[in-house]
Each structure stands twice: as structure tokens, then as C-alpha cells.
Write a protein that holds these residues in place. Structure first.
Motif, PDB file in Angstrom:
ATOM      1  N   ILE B  90       0.745  -1.168  -0.036  1.00 39.46           N
ATOM      2  CA  ILE B  90       0.086  -0.271  -0.090  1.00 39.46           C
ATOM      3  C   ILE B  90       0.703   1.121   0.112  1.00 39.46           C
ATOM      4  O   ILE B  90       1.778   1.388   0.841  1.00 39.46           O
ATOM      5  N   PRO B  91       0.468   2.270  -1.043  1.00 37.14           N
ATOM      6  CA  PRO B  91       1.179   3.499  -0.753  1.00 37.14           C
ATOM      7  C   PRO B  91       1.223   4.251   0.794  1.00 37.14           C
ATOM      8  O   PRO B  91       0.265   3.889   1.208  1.00 37.14           O
ATOM      9  N   GLU B  92       2.341   4.905   0.940  1.00 35.39           N
ATOM     10  CA  GLU B  92       2.423   5.298   2.275  1.00 35.39           C
ATOM     11  C   GLU B  92       1.102   6.187   2.659  1.00 35.39           C
ATOM     12  O   GLU B  92       0.662   6.297   3.783  1.00 35.39           O
ATOM     13  N   ALA B  94      -1.672   6.572   1.357  1.00 30.75           N
ATOM     14  CA  ALA B  94      -2.892   5.583   1.595  1.00 30.75           C
ATOM     15  C   ALA B  94      -3.163   5.050   2.880  1.00 30.75           C
ATOM     16  O   ALA B  94      -4.177   5.186   3.754  1.00 30.75           O
ATOM     17  N   ASP B  95      -2.111   4.572   3.497  1.00 31.71           N
ATOM     18  CA  ASP B  95      -1.708   4.118   4.881  1.00 31.71           C
ATOM     19  C   ASP B  95      -2.075   5.050   6.031  1.00 31.71           C
ATOM     20  O   ASP B  95      -3.029   4.804   6.940  1.00 31.71           O
ATOM     21  N   PHE B  96      -1.619   6.204   5.740  1.00 34.77           N
ATOM     22  CA  PHE B  96      -1.719   7.391   6.691  1.00 34.77           C
ATOM     23  C   PHE B  96      -3.499   7.751   6.600  1.00 34.77           C
ATOM     24  O   PHE B  96      -3.925   7.889   7.774  1.00 34.77           O
ATOM     25  N   LEU B  97      -3.953   7.872   5.462  1.00 31.85           N
ATOM     26  CA  LEU B  97      -5.380   8.176   5.643  1.00 31.85           C
ATOM     27  C   LEU B  97      -6.084   7.160   6.136  1.00 31.85           C
ATOM     28  O   LEU B  97      -6.938   7.209   6.949  1.00 31.85           O
ATOM     29  N   ARG B  98      -5.841   5.774   5.950  1.00 32.65           N
ATOM     30  CA  ARG B  98      -6.698   4.813   6.370  1.00 32.65           C
ATOM     31  C   ARG B  98      -6.416   4.876   8.099  1.00 32.65           C
ATOM     32  O   ARG B  98      -7.448   4.554   8.757  1.00 32.65           O
ATOM     33  N   VAL B  99      -5.211   5.088   8.423  1.00 34.33           N
ATOM     34  CA  VAL B  99      -5.109   5.165   9.953  1.00 34.33           C
ATOM     35  C   VAL B  99      -5.785   5.916  10.585  1.00 34.33           C
ATOM     36  O   VAL B  99      -6.534   6.079  11.469  1.00 34.33           O
ATOM     37  N   GLY B 166      -6.631  20.979   3.248  1.00 36.86           N
ATOM     38  CA  GLY B 166      -7.041  21.499   4.503  1.00 36.86           C
ATOM     39  C   GLY B 166      -7.442  20.616   5.561  1.00 36.86           C
ATOM     40  O   GLY B 166      -7.716  20.820   6.799  1.00 36.86           O
ATOM     41  N   TRP B 167      -7.792  19.308   4.982  1.00 31.38           N
ATOM     42  CA  TRP B 167      -8.440  18.212   5.809  1.00 31.38           C
ATOM     43  C   TRP B 167      -7.673  17.732   7.030  1.00 31.38           C
ATOM     44  O   TRP B 167      -7.915  17.599   8.413  1.00 31.38           O
ATOM     45  N   VAL B 168      -6.092  17.622   6.742  1.00 27.31           N
ATOM     46  CA  VAL B 168      -5.302  17.305   8.021  1.00 27.31           C
ATOM     47  C   VAL B 168      -5.126  18.307   9.071  1.00 27.31           C
ATOM     48  O   VAL B 168      -5.155  17.889   9.971  1.00 27.31           O
ATOM     49  N   ASP B 169      -5.308  19.731   8.341  1.00 32.29           N
ATOM     50  CA  ASP B 169      -5.226  20.725   9.346  1.00 32.29           C
ATOM     51  C   ASP B 169      -6.529  20.654  10.344  1.00 32.29           C
ATOM     52  O   ASP B 169      -6.518  21.062  11.480  1.00 32.29           O
ATOM     53  N   GLY B 170      -7.444  20.578  10.019  1.00 31.16           N
ATOM     54  CA  GLY B 170      -8.910  20.500  10.512  1.00 31.16           C
ATOM     55  C   GLY B 170      -8.661  19.164  11.724  1.00 31.16           C
ATOM     56  O   GLY B 170      -9.098  19.112  12.600  1.00 31.16           O
ATOM     57  N   CYS B 275      -0.765  13.589  11.914  1.00 31.93           N
ATOM     58  CA  CYS B 275      -0.693  14.755  11.409  1.00 31.93           C
ATOM     59  C   CYS B 275       0.715  15.158  11.020  1.00 31.93           C
ATOM     60  O   CYS B 275       0.988  15.844   9.930  1.00 31.93           O
ATOM     61  N   GLU B 276       1.445  14.783  11.883  1.00 30.78           N
ATOM     62  CA  GLU B 276       3.043  15.252  11.769  1.00 30.78           C
ATOM     63  C   GLU B 276       3.638  14.805  10.680  1.00 30.78           C
ATOM     64  O   GLU B 276       4.241  15.216   9.759  1.00 30.78           O
ATOM     65  N   GLN B 277       3.657  13.375  10.697  1.00 35.04           N
ATOM     66  CA  GLN B 277       4.182  12.609   9.679  1.00 35.04           C
ATOM     67  C   GLN B 277       3.343  12.414   8.198  1.00 35.04           C
ATOM     68  O   GLN B 277       4.107  11.787   7.549  1.00 35.04           O
ATOM     69  N   PHE B 278       2.351  13.102   8.263  1.00 35.95           N
ATOM     70  CA  PHE B 278       1.610  12.995   6.841  1.00 35.95           C
ATOM     71  C   PHE B 278       2.334  13.277   5.723  1.00 35.95           C
ATOM     72  O   PHE B 278       2.747  14.527   5.550  1.00 35.95           O
ATOM     73  N   PRO B 279       2.628  12.539   4.932  1.00 37.52           N
ATOM     74  CA  PRO B 279       3.249  12.903   3.588  1.00 37.52           C
ATOM     75  C   PRO B 279       2.479  13.810   2.893  1.00 37.52           C
ATOM     76  O   PRO B 279       1.576  13.693   2.587  1.00 37.52           O
ATOM     77  N   ALA B 280       3.568  14.713   2.323  1.00 37.96           N
ATOM     78  CA  ALA B 280       2.825  15.736   1.420  1.00 37.96           C
ATOM     79  C   ALA B 280       2.435  15.452   0.147  1.00 37.96           C
ATOM     80  O   ALA B 280       1.238  15.982  -0.232  1.00 37.96           O
ATOM     81  N   GLU B 281       2.926  14.451  -0.651  1.00 42.77           N
ATOM     82  CA  GLU B 281       2.513  14.004  -1.882  1.00 42.77           C
ATOM     83  C   GLU B 281       2.635  12.603  -1.634  1.00 42.77           C
ATOM     84  O   GLU B 281       3.270  11.748  -0.921  1.00 42.77           O
ATOM     85  N   GLY B 282       1.922  11.902  -2.785  1.00 46.39           N
ATOM     86  CA  GLY B 282       2.005  10.423  -2.917  1.00 46.39           C
ATOM     87  C   GLY B 282       0.745  10.001  -3.495  1.00 46.39           C
ATOM     88  O   GLY B 282      -0.154  10.572  -3.448  1.00 46.39           O
TER      89      GLY B 282
END
Lengths: 334, 366
Positions: B90-92, B94-99, B166-170, B275-282
């Protein structure tokens, strides 16, 4: 005025006037109930981060309860097949009548009181005890298991809590030497009994919540356990009668607390005497009602066995100790 | 002579405190329960059987409807099972979004558990506070997936939609907000004498009993067993986050209450770090074939849902539909201890014990 009427010889005229006054009181009480329900919903709404009724009757929802009552009136009258028909029909009436009867002795102001009887307080407690019959009968006659459990709980709870209720008032009676409610108010001119009898006040207030079947003592109807308790099979106007009973008792009990502990119609300071007594009475009364609503928004419900323990092992001894203390102080210092 | 007899009382399927269509037939002597028999199946929809005729992607919406209070974990378990069989990376992102979606779901679920539990005990306000805060989570998940409850968000190989701007900021702003609210929750309820009276020492079971009855989640951890699949068998990217497994020793309803509330705080920790580690792109989807066919064989995966271990077993004969699909639904297993706990308790405790188990009927009935 009423005293003169009471002492004049009975006649059609007297009866007419009393009948008229009773109707006026009934309307006042019904008006109170209508708006107490609205106020309760508004206060609960405010405390629970929502609006409460705000559609019917302007933005305050002033006609919401009126509409609710209207709906209850035109609802189909359902009596379960297995129910004990005569008892089922009569139970709400038995519950409601004493609730209205007790209002007769409450002195709303020094002039406005229906029956200034010598044993007013005793009358109140004795008559209000009859409501239990209505609740137990309603629970029994419904022939429903939840209703039966609710009715039994209502009986057990209200009888148990009546004892600390009476015992706590005894402290006040020791001070006044009178059971007459007007006397009790008049004797508070130099300080309300909430100051002289704080323990009695706390016991009385807690027991009064239990008598009113309100949160945290709403076990007879505890929605989450018994669905609705003793009136689970009731609908339409019969159900409304049970609700009416509850709110009229809230009216009566708040009035009684105002009279016994908060100085009735008397102003808190003599300088404020220019404001009429009725206003003071209404203000104090509203504070008590508000506290009831506040508690409802905050507290969870007692468990039935703990409820009994609390009545017999905590409130009852405390009330007895209060009587003892009061008597001791009275004989030693006065 | 007074004649007394036992009474048979039907609690449910329509009852305010059975959290759905759960039915409990109890024999009561006065108010004391002498026997309790749970009757389930009123919400059975045959998810597992239906799945045998559906492609893997088509099964995902059905899982939303099992544990409808934390649909994200259900989404994940089926995707995770298929991915395990197919060996998909799984792309990184996507994994972050899932978690993040799963942890938000866990918080939302625990909030409902908290609110409804206090409601069961007779206080109405906390319920509304819990739902007010849950609403914010629902809105965030709505932004992510386009649905409020039945998200259908995850896919085999990733997630369906990327996070909007802006979702991650939310989410980041939500974390301190909820921490503040949690303090209020504790102030309002946790120290209340009446509340403690209702839950302390009620519905106690031991460590061994919990394991023997195969309980999981907060119901297990409330007895002191330190078992959380996020820590013990890390899946997805949970090994990257620093959080604690909350346990309590008492094993009563109060312990379960505290485990849930504190798990919210741990989930907030995870969200903060994510939120801190969330990859900017991918990428948000791995390269997967157009039609997903799990290879011949079988697989069983399990993850930690808010209610306990949710497992997914897939047996495949290499077609695009599973040959057999089976979910280990934690609510169903957690419920099994109920008849044992209820004997000798009164009706009021019945509600307290049932509420503390925190069942979701969609999951119990499958």
C-alpha cells in the motif's frame, strides 16, 4: 376576603364564589404546567447545547405545549384488552385529584389562600400520600410487566421517602410550634428557616425530589430500564393526566419549599418591602423549579436498592438527628 | 399465605436500552434476575452468504453496515485480508489516510459508547455532548469519503479519495479541542457519586473468564490483560506511532468505562503524530488489476476495532468472488458472557452491564 367567606353561613353565593376561585386556580395551575413544560424543555435545551422548541409560537416556541396537549386530547383512547378496565380508567384520576387538592392550603400571599386550616402542613402530606394509590393502581391495572415493576417501585419509593420528608419538617415545626402554613411564613420575618434549619432543608429537598419522581429519583418511570414504568400502557389524555400530576406536584412542592424554608411572600430585606409579596413568592418559587430542572439535566439515576438504603440509612437518621439537635438547642437557649 | 412466582420478562427487541434490536428473555424474582437468555438475529442480513456472490470491491459496502459505528475498521479488515492474499504493497499516503480514518472512527465509536452508556444510567445531557463532538468527526469523515456513516472509503490497494485540501489541518485542530472536552466529560460524570454507585463493582469478571469467553477490546483490557493488536501484531503503519495500551485491573463496568475514555486520548495521540508525519505527496492507490482476484488459498487477518478483535477469513478458489467469507465479529463474542454476568443482578444492573459491553447489533447479527 376568603376568611370572611369561610366564616359566613353556607349558601349558593358562597359556593359560586368558591367554585369560581377554584376554576381560576385550576387555570393558573394548568397555565403553569403548560409553561413549566416549555421552560423545562428550554432549560434542558440550553444545558444540552441545543435549542428546544422554537417553531410553533414564535422563536420561543410559546405554543408548543398547547399543541402537544391538543394532540393528546384528540388521540385515540386506547385501553388494553387484558387491562382491569375500571381501575385502569380511575387510576389517573386518583393520582391527579390529591395533587390539585393540596394546593388549597398553600398561602401564595398573606391574602391569597384557599383554606387557612390549622394543620395545613399535615393536610398537605396526608393528601399527597394518596397519589401513590393512583400510581400503584395504574401499574397494576395495566396488566403489563414493566408497568407492574414501575408501580411497585413507585409505591416503595414514595412511601419510603415520605418519612424523611415528614421528619425533616418536624425541625421547623419545633421552632414554629404550629402546623399552619401562614404561621410558618409569618415567623420567618427575622430570618428564613433555610438559615435556621439547613439540615432539614437539604433532607427535605432531596426527599421532595424523590416524592416528585424526578431525576435522579425517577425510578418508577425510568425510561431506560422499565421503558416508561407505571404508565407504559397509558396514552392520550389518561397519560396526560399522569404527566399533569407530576407537574402539578412540582408546582405544589416548590410552593411548599418556598413557604416552609424560603420565607413565602416575605421580601429578603425589609427595604425591598415595596415589591408586592406575590412577586417575591413567584421569584423564589421559580428558583426552586429551576433547581429541579438543573438537577434533571445533570444527574444519572439511582439504583433501586441504593435508593432504599439512602432513604432509611442516610436521610432518616439525619432527619432524626436534626430533630434532636433542634429540640436540644431550643430547650437550652430559648 | 402469600404466593410468589417468577416472572418472565421480555427485554427487547423494542426497548430503549438494548442498543438496537437485541432481545433478552429474563426470569425475574421480584427485581432479581435468576436466568437470562439472549435472543439475537433480528438484524441478520446474511452478509457472509451474500459476499459469496459479490466481487471483493462490492463486499466493502456490506461491511459498512456491520459495525455501523466504526465502519472504517470494517472497511479496512476486508481490504487488508484481500491485500494479504494478493501481496499488495500500500502507498504510504494511503496508509496514513486509512489509519487516521480508523482512529477517528474509533474516537467516534467510543464517544457514542460513552454517551449512550450514561444515557442508560439515566442522565440525558452527556449523550448530547458526546454526539455534538462526534458530529465533528462525522463531518471530517464525510469530507473524506462523501458519507456520514456508511463510508465505503477503502479499496483493495488503497483508498478511494484523497484528503481534500486543509483536511489534515482540521484533524490537527480537532485533537486539542477534544482533549479539552474530555476534561469536561470527566468533570461531569466520572466523579459523580450516583454514577460510581451504579458501576463500581458491577458486572465483574476475572482475567481467566474474559479469556475463556474469548472477549476482546476494552472488555478484555478492563481485566488487566494487556492485549491490543495495534501493539501486539502491528498492521498497517501502527508500529510508527507511540501510544499506550490502556488496561484496568478491576474488571467491572467502571473499568470498562475508563478504558474507553482513555483510549480516546491514546487515539488522539496517534492522530497528532499522524498529522505530523503525513506525507505531503504520494499515490493513494497501489497498482492493482482491474478485476481483483484473490489467489487460490485462504487467509485470516485480524485487527483491533473499537469493540475488540475483528477478524476476516477468506477462502478463495481463484475467482473474483470469495468461495467463503467469514467475519469474526467482536460484539458477537463479547455478548456471550452476558447470561453468566446477569444472574443474581437486578433490572437496573442489567442495563448497566449490557451497556458496558458496548454491542452494536449490526455486528452481532452479521
Amino acid at each position: 376576603m376568603i376568611e370572611e367567606l369561610l366564616q359566613s353561613s353556607p349558601g349558593l353565593m358562597n359556593f359560586g364564589i368558591f367554585f369560581l376561585l377554584a376554576v381560576v386556580l385550576l387555570l393558573v395551575v394548568l397555565g403553569f404546567v403548560t409553561y413549566a413544560i416549555l421552560a423545562e424543555r428550554k432549560v434542558l435545551g440550553y444545558m444540552q447545547a441545543r435549542h428546544g422548541p422554537n417553531q410553533l409560537g414564535g422563536k420561543w416556541g410559546l405554543l408548543q405545549t398547547v399543541a402537544d396537549v391538543l394532540k393528546l386530547l384528540i388521540k385515540e383512547d386506547v385501553i388494553p384488552k387484558a387491562a382491569d378496565r375500571p381501575l385502569f380508567i380511575i387510576a389517573p384520576i386518583i393520582a391527579f385529584t390529591p395533587a390539585f387538592m393540596v394546593l388549597a392550603t398553600i398561602p401564595f400571599t398573606d391574602k391569597f389562600q384557599f383554606a387557612d386550616i390549622g394543620v395545613g402542613l399535615l393536610y398537605y402530606i396526608a393528601v399527597s400520600g394518596m397519589t401513590i394509590f393512583g400510581m400503584v393502581l395504574g401499574g397494576w391495572a395495566s396488566n403489563n410487566k414493566y408497568a407492574l415493576l414501575g408501580g411497585m417501585r413507585a409505591g416503595a419509593q414514595m412511601i419510603s421517602y415520605e418519612i424523611p420528608l415528614v421528619m425533616s419538617v418536624l425541625g421547623v415545626i419545633l421552632l414554629t410550634g404550629s402546623l399552619n402554613l401562614t404561621d410558618i411564613v409569618v415567623q420567618q420575618e427575622h430570618g428564613w428557616f433555610i438559615l435556621y434549619q439547613p439540615i432539614a432543608f437539604i433532607v427535605f429537598f432531596i426527599a421532595s425530589i424523590a416524592e416528585l419522581n424526578r431525576t435522579p429519583f425517577d425510578l418508577p418511570e425510568s425510561e431506560n430500564e422499565l421503558v416508561a414504568g407505571y404508565f407504559v400502557e397509558y396514552s392520550g389524555f389518561r397519560w396526560a393526566f399522569f404527566m399533569l400530576t407530576e407537574y402539578v406536584y412540582m408546582f405544589a412542592m416548590s410552593s411548599l419549599i418556598t413557604v416552609i424554608f424560603l420565607g413565602g411572600w416575605l421580601p429578603p430585606l425589609d427595604i425591598l418591602g415595596f415589591i408586592p409579596g406575590a412577586v417575591w413568592f413567584a421569584l423564589k418559587f421559580c428558583v426552586v423549579v429551576f433547581v429541579y430542572m438543573w438537577l434533571r439535566a445533570t444527574l444519572p439515576r439511582f439504583r433501586i436498592d441504593r435508593l432504599m438504603e439512602f432513604a432509611w440509612k442516610v436521610l432518616f437518621p439525619v432527619a432524626l438527628a436534626n430533630i434532636f439537635l433542634t429540640a436540644l438547642i431550643k430547650t437550652l437557649f430559648f | 399465605m402469600i404466593r410468589t412466582e417468577e416472572m418472565l420478562l421480555n427485554v427487547g427487541p423494542q426497548h430503549p436500552s438494548t442498543h438496537g434490536v437485541f432481545r433478552l428473555v429474563v426470569k425475574i424474582d421480584g427485581e432479581i434476575i435468576t436466568e437470562a437468555t439472549p435472543v439475537i438475529g433480528y438484524l441478520h442480513r446474511g452478509t457472509e452468504k451474500l459476499a459469496e456472490d459479490l466481487q471483493y470491491t462490492q463486499i466493502i459496502p456490506y461491511t459498512d453496515r456491520m459495525d455501523y459505528l466504526s465502519a472504517m475498521t470494517n472497511n479496512y479488515v476486508i481490504c487488508h485480508a484481500v491485500e494479504t492474499m494478493m501481496g499488495i504493497q500500500i502507498p504510504e499516503r494511503a496508509d496514513f489516510l486509512r489509519v487516521m480514518a480508523m482512529e477517528l472512527g474509533r474516537i467516534a465509536s467510543h464517544l457514542v459508547a460513552w454517551g449512550t452508556y450514561i444515557l442508560d444510567l439515566g442522565a440525558t445531557s452527556p449523550f448530547i455532548y458526546a454526539f455534538r463532538d462526534r458530529e465533528m468527526i462525522i463531518n471530517m469523515l464525510n469530507e473524506l469519503s462523501g458519507a456520514r456513516l456508511t463510508f465505503n472509503y477503502m479499496r483493495v490497494g488503497g483508498v478511494k479519495w484523497d484528503a481534500p485540501e486543509g483536511w489534515v489541518d482540521g484533524v490537527r485542530e480537532f485533537v486539542p479541542y477534544l482533549r479539552e472536552q474530555l476534561k469536561g466529560y470527566h468533570n461531569l460524570v466520572s466523579g459523580n457519586e450516583i454514577f460510581l454507585d451504579r458501576v463500581k463493582g458491577v458486572g465483574v469478571y476475572s482475567k481467566e473468564e474474559a479469556i475463556n469467553y474469548s472477549l476482546s477490546g476494552p472488555n478484555l483490557r478492563s481485566t488487566g490483560v494487556k492485549w491490543d493488536l495495534r501493539k501486539d501484531e502491528p498492521y498497517s503503519i501502527y508500529d510508527r506511532f507511540d501510544f499506550n495500551v490502556i488496561t484496568r485491573e478491576e474488571g467491572d463496568c467502571l473499568a470498562r468505562y475508563h478504558v474507553r475514555l482513555e483510549e480516546i486520548e491514546e487515539s488522539l495521540k496517534i492522530l497528532e503524530q499522524a498529522c505530523e508525519q503525513f506525507p505531503a505527496e504520494g499515490e493513494i492507490m497501489a497498482k492493482v488489476p482491474k478485476i481483483i482476484k484473490a489467489p487460490k488459498g485462504e487467509a485470516f487477518v485480524r485487527i483491533e476495532s473499537p469493540r475488540g478483535e475483528i477478524g476476516c477469513y477468506i477462502s478463495s478458489d481463484g475467482k473474483k468472488e470469495p468461495y467463503r467469507l467469514k467475519f469474526r465479529r467482536p460484539s458477537f463474542y463479547n455478548l456471550q458472557i452476558l447470561p453468566k454476568l446477569l444472574v443474581g443482578e437486578n433490572i437496573a444492573n442489567l442495563i448497566a452491564i449490557l451497556g458496558a459491553v458496548d454491542i452494536v447489533l449490526g455486528e452481532v447479527d452479521g
